[in-house]
Design a protein around this motif. Structure first.
Motif, PDB file in Angstrom:
ATOM      1  N   ASN A  72       0.818  -1.213   0.000  1.00 34.45           N
ATOM      2  CA  ASN A  72       0.000   0.000   0.000  1.00 34.45           C
ATOM      3  C   ASN A  72       0.848   1.257   0.000  1.00 34.45           C
ATOM      4  OD1 ASN A  72      -2.191  -1.637  -0.012  1.00 34.45           O
ATOM      5  ND2 ASN A  72      -2.662  -1.408   2.169  1.00 34.45           N
ATOM      6  N   ALA A  75       2.015   1.857  -3.414  1.00 33.78           N
ATOM      7  CA  ALA A  75       0.981   2.293  -4.354  1.00 33.78           C
ATOM      8  C   ALA A  75       0.865   3.812  -4.402  1.00 33.78           C
ATOM      9  CB  ALA A  75      -0.362   1.679  -3.985  1.00 33.78           C
TER      10      ALA A  75
ATOM     11  N   ALA C 104      -0.927   8.513  -7.134  1.00 34.36           N
ATOM     12  CA  ALA C 104      -0.934   7.052  -7.071  1.00 34.36           C
ATOM     13  C   ALA C 104       0.092   6.541  -8.061  1.00 34.36           C
ATOM     14  CB  ALA C 104      -2.306   6.497  -7.422  1.00 34.36           C
ATOM     15  N   LYS C 105       0.679   5.414  -7.716  1.00 38.16           N
ATOM     16  CA  LYS C 105       1.663   4.823  -8.614  1.00 38.16           C
ATOM     17  C   LYS C 105       1.002   4.496  -9.952  1.00 38.16           C
ATOM     18  CE  LYS C 105       4.544   0.769  -9.046  1.00 38.16           C
ATOM     19  NZ  LYS C 105       4.336  -0.645  -8.800  1.00 38.16           N
ATOM     20  N   PHE C 120      -7.119   2.493 -15.516  1.00 34.35           N
ATOM     21  CA  PHE C 120      -8.557   2.211 -15.380  1.00 34.35           C
ATOM     22  C   PHE C 120      -9.095   1.542 -16.652  1.00 34.35           C
ATOM     23  CE2 PHE C 120     -10.612   5.153 -11.949  1.00 34.35           C
ATOM     24  CZ  PHE C 120      -9.913   4.471 -10.977  1.00 34.35           C
ATOM     25  N   VAL C 167      -9.340   6.381  -5.796  1.00 34.03           N
ATOM     26  CA  VAL C 167      -7.926   6.031  -5.683  1.00 34.03           C
ATOM     27  C   VAL C 167      -7.169   7.170  -5.001  1.00 34.03           C
ATOM     28  CG1 VAL C 167      -5.839   5.535  -6.992  1.00 34.03           C
ATOM     29  CG2 VAL C 167      -8.031   4.589  -7.734  1.00 34.03           C
ATOM     30  N   CYS C 170      -7.991   7.298  -1.247  1.00 34.45           N
ATOM     31  CA  CYS C 170      -7.676   6.104  -0.459  1.00 34.45           C
ATOM     32  C   CYS C 170      -6.254   6.194   0.036  1.00 34.45           C
ATOM     33  CB  CYS C 170      -7.832   4.860  -1.322  1.00 34.45           C
ATOM     34  SG  CYS C 170      -7.325   3.361  -0.466  1.00 34.45           S
ATOM     35  N   ASN C 172      -4.399   3.928   0.616  1.00 30.57           N
ATOM     36  CA  ASN C 172      -3.620   2.876  -0.044  1.00 30.57           C
ATOM     37  C   ASN C 172      -3.633   3.001  -1.558  1.00 30.57           C
ATOM     38  OD1 ASN C 172      -3.607   1.863   2.580  1.00 30.57           O
ATOM     39  ND2 ASN C 172      -5.422   0.621   2.176  1.00 30.57           N
ATOM     40  N   ALA C 173      -4.247   4.082  -2.080  1.00 25.84           N
ATOM     41  CA  ALA C 173      -4.405   4.235  -3.528  1.00 25.84           C
ATOM     42  C   ALA C 173      -5.009   2.980  -4.134  1.00 25.84           C
ATOM     43  CB  ALA C 173      -3.073   4.579  -4.194  1.00 25.84           C
ATOM     44  N   GLY C 211      -0.699  -1.940 -10.030  1.00 22.03           N
ATOM     45  CA  GLY C 211      -0.005  -1.274  -8.927  1.00 22.03           C
ATOM     46  C   GLY C 211      -0.891  -0.477  -7.994  1.00 22.03           C
ATOM     47  N   PHE C 212      -2.187  -0.745  -8.042  1.00 19.04           N
ATOM     48  CA  PHE C 212      -3.055  -0.104  -7.048  1.00 19.04           C
ATOM     49  C   PHE C 212      -2.848  -0.792  -5.704  1.00 19.04           C
ATOM     50  CE2 PHE C 212      -5.354   0.796 -11.017  1.00 19.04           C
ATOM     51  CZ  PHE C 212      -5.545   2.155 -10.877  1.00 19.04           C
ATOM     52  N   GLY C 213      -3.135  -0.094  -4.632  1.00 15.59           N
ATOM     53  CA  GLY C 213      -2.970  -0.674  -3.307  1.00 15.59           C
ATOM     54  C   GLY C 213      -4.146  -1.556  -2.943  1.00 15.59           C
ATOM     55  N   ASN C 214      -4.121  -2.039  -1.713  1.00 19.43           N
ATOM     56  CA  ASN C 214      -5.180  -2.942  -1.279  1.00 19.43           C
ATOM     57  C   ASN C 214      -6.249  -2.188  -0.503  1.00 19.43           C
ATOM     58  OD1 ASN C 214      -3.687  -5.566  -1.945  1.00 19.43           O
ATOM     59  ND2 ASN C 214      -2.233  -4.413  -0.692  1.00 19.43           N
TER      60      ASN C 214
END
Lengths: 289, 667, 248
Positions: A72, A75, C104-105, C120, C167, C170, C172-173, C211-214
């Motif tokens: 995370n 990210a 975001a990454k 996306f 995203v 968030c 966490n992205a 590469g999005f976060g959780n």
């Protein structure tokens, strides 16, 4: 995360019920109940399976959590110069990793203090001192046996009986030692060399010593207050962790729907308050007792 | 002598399309793999065309200037999509949809095209439902319909106030599927700069990659332009900021004729202009006219009092209000077609009854609807003797369910709560019926260059009915173009890939580069917006809701002046080879500055009132539009002569064999 | 009103970028946020500076192109709006306003406030559709009745505009709200159920690969979503995912 989390919630409930014996049953009865419970928890095969599941859950929960946190962080390589996350999410929800780490540290110290001692050390056994009338010799004039009130220590055994313990009897110079203790808890008949019974480790006194201040018959512990405070703080952290974690687990498992969202969130918050509070009250009461 | 051959098939109107489909040539699947098609624009027409062509097996290259094909401005269409399904059993039929559309278009559209549109309309709904478009449904689980302006049946399918969004996302999902399969190569943030014509046929485009400014050559066997309308020539319109005429204008300059450019639709229900810095106008769906009543105060004193703030609109009693649409058009009332509603609003505001500070706003009132629905609901829910408050609450709930998102949007923009006080609305430029001239196959006058959706001129005549644009875009893309383009491409099965290292591509690329360099080299003092706003004012005042010879003539001169000034005083910072939004805008405005003049010239040459085009010289004694079918029953199609001020007119005579021409009346 | 704008300037994807301060005067409460940005840009252009690049298009809150992180929140302090619908009346004279791109990454910055959200699209390409051909020869639209409640829920999920605010806000992205909206929409409709399992597995896989976060269920996405897409969709997607993962 969700499955292990919910399992650990169940574990908390079980653990709490066990702990509550510390305050709800008093005196020797309480001691017996708690130590028997401790013995049960360390020897019952079913419990053993559960406990391994618990160790696994804790490890998995921690490691998976750590890995997710690392992912995370990756990210979002660049952070915002100005961010107001408190406008859209609760603080515990955003600090689960930190809260979880604190809880993990707590669990480790907690295990060192109690679990490891219970499992790996020769902890003193559960004993009780009783007065008995023992013949200490013969009256030279009457030839009647002389009976004297003696304080004798008995070991409380796993079969629910009190067995005379060797130590005090030896001091009394009354008779030769009947038993000896091997492997920490096993009582052996000295003459026959056979195992007679198994004593119970006195975890109860261990707890009382740890959190209590100058309880009669137990060594004094100048750090008790510190321990109580740390324990209570840890429970507060656990509460915050659960505040988000409980309902979050339902969401992750897809068990949350519009119909139940209110109920789940309420249950989660109640759980997050009641369970840690109940845990925390125990050392406080012990300390104040 | 006209060069325009509309290629309308022979036969009775209701057999033309099916007979034609049976006869056109097909391309065998193995050969389709060797044929490339470029689609410019990814709205309803472009997106559905790209998906369908890829589905058929062609290699499609799709282009959009946005960062994703899902953002095309079709997404903003609110109200709904017409289809002759007759699910309501209220007497609808293909013929009636055809008839309403031709009549609504004030008899300036091509019969055969419109009939085809009506025929395929039902398939669109089937197709979209199969794609998972969540249309509104009733409690029985079947599709719901509502009514729209200019018709007497309920044939409009809708998804709350976001029908365009849902349909576009349907087309986008069909595209996504083909992109995933590799059949469509998607070029986002790319803007078409030039059409490449090889041996008289459209064979490719030059596109600018907006991210790095690179000019790219893309070849194909056919080019489909589906880049939407040109309403932004007015600067303020309900179009997206990026909506532009450039793709159309480039092919126009390469030989595609531009038809009926003056036919613009001014939508009656938009949020009025609030200030000088306004960048765009927001539409309030026409569906609101189903339940909202439009009025202005009857007495000029009340208008003043409202402007002063001493009176509120809710203070006015029923007889102090002038429900002018209901008064003038008792049979259609608030549901008259858009052009009629817009002009009526302008008439009242010009007479001084406008209710906001600028005097350019009328009320759209839901109080009556809230009360009506409230009473209905009270009855349904068995509320005994409901209080006025109960009724308001219940009625508000119904209105919220139907138009909640629109009301919220209105509130966010104006800070006024439309549940409590009537909305203020005013007409705004919304849609352009004119566009590139195409034949029955949707091919422009350049062979191999097709134009679909709002970008072409064909189906709406001089005025588009509500919920018809979505229908036309999808009909063109899903069900017309995939057939007709095959007929053309059947000749190309042996052509092989079109090379891009030819002189035609060199020349096209050089032309683009020098045009962009010319723009950036001006280094004047005014921003692009400055010129765009000036152009918009001229267009709105002179080529807007009402036009006359004098104003049109002065508009032509003014536009020429602005254009000259633009090329001598515009300031575009940055470079060509980088992300440069100002340069993108400048390119579009340069084209608008030429188109605007053509619109004025077209409006000047059409001395009749029809649909959205109202010539003050041509009106009935009651002030209604006066059409002149004998003189102007044609499509005015303009050829680019090399000088934007001297376009050459061609006429395609409109022949009506199935519909009797009458003066439109909604009284 | 007078404002102090702190805006992220970054000349290109490789540039380091920094926050720069721009004072602006004469801002009117009825202006939209982007009209305020237009005003700034026109001033910058006419004074010879480079204007701030930002994404925008429809300016009525539906295309999803606009994307600014304003004063620490996606699409600014108002709720249920995109940046283009945010009006300056939400700010006060003398305010300092931070304007940053989505971070975001998976959304790399292209220039200034413009980010690349093609990740996306790639998620959509991996399953955000019903595999039906476009021939129109499908069954009649009314042959499968759909319960109104399901249709309404599917519609609510389908109103996602793909702007990426979820995203961006968030911690966490994570793109779960975006992905779950599409998964939900299609899994609620009979037309989409047929390939529901493949869809959710493929889309989640692509989401992770991008590469999005959780998702840690903080709920920030739901709050900041201009279209009010519900967290319920994430729960539904999790359910669909479990179903898919266990039975496929």
């Amino acid at each position: 995360m969700a499955l292990t989390g919910l399992f650990l919630c169940l574990f908390l409930v079980g653990h709490l019920l066990g702990n509550l014996q510390l305050i709800f049953i008093t005196g020797e009865e309480g001691k017996v109940a708690f130590n028997e419970y401790a013995y049960f928890m360390t020897h019952n095969p079913a419990v053993k399976v559960l406990s391994y599941l618990t160790y696994f859950s804790i490890l998995f929960h921690a490691i998976d959590g750590l890995m997710l946190t690392i992912q995370n962080k990756k990210a979002r390589p660049t952070n915002y110069a100005m961010n107001k996350p408190n406008t859209n999410s609760s603080t515990p929800a955003r600090y689960m990793a930190i809260l979880g780490t604190v809880v993990l540290v707590f669990i480790c110290t907690h295990m060192v203090n109690f679990w490891a001692k219970m499992h790996f050390t020769n902890m003193p056994l559960h004993t009780i001192t009783k007065s008995i009338e023992a013949p200490v010799g013969q009256d030279p004039t009457t030839g009647q046996p002389v009976v004297k009130e003696l304080e004798v220590d008995y070991v409380y055994t796993t079969n629910g009986q009190y067995q005379e313990s060797k130590v005090s009897l030896a001091e009394m110079n009354y008779s030769e030692e009947k038993y000896e203790i091997k492997k920490g808890t096993m009582l052996y008949d000295k003459t026959s060399g056979l195992k007679v019974a198994e004593g119970l480790k006195d975890l109860h006194s261990q707890v009382m010593t740890f959190f209590g201040q100058d309880i009669k018959g137990l060594p004094s512990n100048s750090n008790a207050l510190l321990y109580v405070i740390l324990y209570v703080l840890s429970m507060a952290v656990l509460g915050f962790h659960l505040w988000h974690g409980f309902s979050s687990a339902f969401q992750t498992l897809g068990l949350r729907s519009k119909k139940y969202v209110g109920a789940i969130s309420m249950a989660g918050k109640l759980f997050a308050v009641i369970i840690p509070a109940a845990f925390a009250i125990i050392p406080i009461l012990i300390y104040l007792a | 002598m006209s060069v325009l051959d509309s290629k309308i098939p022979e036969g009775p109107i209701d057999r033309k399309w099916s007979d034609y489909k049976n006869k056109i040539r097909l391309v065998n699947p193995a050969n389709k793999r060797n044929i490339d098609v470029i689609v410019v624009g990814t709205g309803l027409a472009g997106g559905s065309a790209a998906a369908s062509l890829a589905e058929l097996g062609y290699n499609v290259k799709a282009f959009c200037f946005q960062d994703s094909p899902r953002r095309a401005h079709s997404i903003a269409a609110q109200g709904g999509i017409n289809a002759a399904k007759n699910y309501q059993g209220d007497g609808d039929s293909v013929f009636r949809l055809f008839y309403d559309t031709v009549k609504g278009g004030d008899y300036r559209s091509r019969e055969a095209n419109v009939h085809r549109l009506a025929e395929v309309s039902a398939s669109i709904i089937d197709q979209c439902v199969a794609q998972g478009v969540p249309f509104a449904r009733d409690y029985g689980g079947l599709l719901d319909n509502r009514s729209f302006g200019g018709v007497l049946v309920s044939r409009t399918f809708y998804a709350k106030g976001q029908t365009g969004q849902q349909l576009l996302l349907g087309a986008y999902s069909a595209m996504s599927r083909q992109i995933g399969k590799g059949k469509i190569r998607m070029y986002t943030r790319h803007e078409m700069q030039e059409l490449v014509v090889v041996d008289g046929k459209a064979r490719g485009i030059i596109a600018r990659n907006s991210v790095n400014g690179e000019l790219e050559r893309h070849s194909a066997h056919a080019v489909v332009i589906a880049s939407g309308g040109y309403g932004n020539v007015f600067f303020l319109s309900t179009n997206a900021m990026g909506s532009n005429v450039s793709a159309n204008w480039k092919i126009h300059k390469k030989g595609a004729q531009f038809a009926n450019p003056c036919f613009t639709q001014i939508h009656p229900t938009c949020i009025p202009v609030s200030g000088e810095n306004q960048s765009k106008l927001t539409l309030m769906s026409e569906s609101l006219r189903n339940d909202g009543r439009i009025w202005v105060p009857k007495n000029i004193e009340d208008v003043e009092a409202i402007k002063q703030g001493t009176k509120k609109p809710t203070d006015l009693t029923e007889d102090e209000r002038d429900y002018y649409l209901e008064r003038r058009y008792p049979s259609f009332g608030n549901l008259v077609p858009r052009d009629v509603a817009s002009r009526a609003a302008k008439e009242r505001c010009d007479a001084g009854y406008g209710v906001n500070a600028t005097g350019e706003a009328v009320y759209l009132d839901f109080a009556a609807a809230i009360e009506r629905y409230g009473k209905e609901q009270a009855h349904v829910q068995h509320v005994e003797s409901p209080t006025a408050e109960d009724i308001y609450k219940l009625g508000k709930g119904v209105v919220e369910g139907k138009y909640g998102n629109l009301f919220q949007m209105y509130y966010k923009i104006t800070d006024d709560n439309p549940y409590e006080t009537p909305m203020k609305i005013y007409p705004a430029v919304h849609y352009t019926m004119g566009g590139v001239w195409v034949d029955y196959n949707l091919m422009s006058t350049i062979p191999g260059c097709y134009v679909a959706g709002e970008a072409n001129f064909s189906d709406h005549g001089a005025n588009r009915l509500g919920a018809s644009a979505l229908m036309q875009g999808l009909a063109d893309g899903y069900f017309v173009l995939p057939y007709t383009i095959g007929d053309y491409l059947a000749d190309d099965i042996r052509t092989g890939a079109i090379p891009t290292d030819t002189t035609e591509f060199d020349e096209a690329e050089n032309a683009v580069r020098s045009h962009l360099e010319r723009l950036i080299d001006v280094q004047g003092t005014k921003s692009v917006d400055y010129f765009h706003k000036r152009l918009g004012k001229v267009m709105w005042n002179n080529v807007g809701m009402a036009r006359n010879e004098k104003d049109l003539n002065s508009a032509i001169l003014e536009i020429q002046n602005i254009r000259n000034e633009f090329y001598s005083n515009v300031r575009i910072p940055g470079k060509i080879d980088e992300l440069n939004p100002e340069l993108e805008k400048a390119g579009r405005v340069a084209d608008f500055l030429e188109l605007g003049e053509l619109m004025a010239i077209d409006a000047l040459s059409r001395n009749e009132s029809c649909g959205g085009h109202f010539r003050e010289e041509s009106q009935t004694p009651e002030g209604e539009a006066q059409r002149k079918d004998d003189e102007y029953g044609y499509v005015a199609s303009w050829e680019y002569s090399g000088n934007p001020s001297e376009p050459k007119l061609h006429k395609e005579d409109l022949v009506f064999e199935n519909i009797k021409l009458v003066q439109r009346s909604y009284k | 009103m007078k404002l102090n704008l702190k805006i992220w300037r970054q000349n290109g994807p490789q540039d380091k970028g920094e926050m720069k301060t721009y004072p602006i005067d004469g801002v009117d409460g009825d202006m939209s946020f982007l009209e305020m940005m237009d005003m700034l840009n026109n001033q910058l252009v006419e004074s010879g500076e480079s204007p701030v690049a930002f994404d925008h298009d429809c300016r009525e809150g539906i295309c999803g192109m606009c994307s600014l992180y304003i004063n620490g929140e996606a699409h600014g302090p108002d709720r249920g709006v995109t940046t283009c619908q945010l009006h300056m009346r939400k700010f006060n004279d003398g305010d300092t306003i931070y304007i940053e791109p989505w971070r975001a990454k998976a959304f790399p910055v292209i220039k200034d406030l413009v980010v690349d959200r093609s990740s996306f699209d790639r998620i959509m390409n991996s399953g955000g559709f019903v595999s039906v051909n476009t021939s129109g020869n499908t069954v009649d639209a009314n042959s499968i009745p759909i319960p109104k409640d399901d249709a309404d829920k599917a519609f609510e999920a389908a109103t996602c505009i793909g702007c990426g605010a979820c995203v961006a806000s968030c911690k966490n992205a994570s793109a779960m709200l975006f992905v779950s909206a599409k998964v939900s929409q299609l899994s609620l409709l009979p037309q989409g159920k047929v390939e529901a399992k493949e869809r959710v597995l493929n889309m989640v896989q692509t989401m992770d690969d991008e590469g999005f976060g959780n998702c840690t269920n903080t709920g920030a996405c739901e709050v900041e979503c201009p279209k009010g897409i519900s967290l319920e969709n994430i729960a539904r997607m999790n359910r669909e995912y479990l179903k898919g993962a266990l039975t496929k």
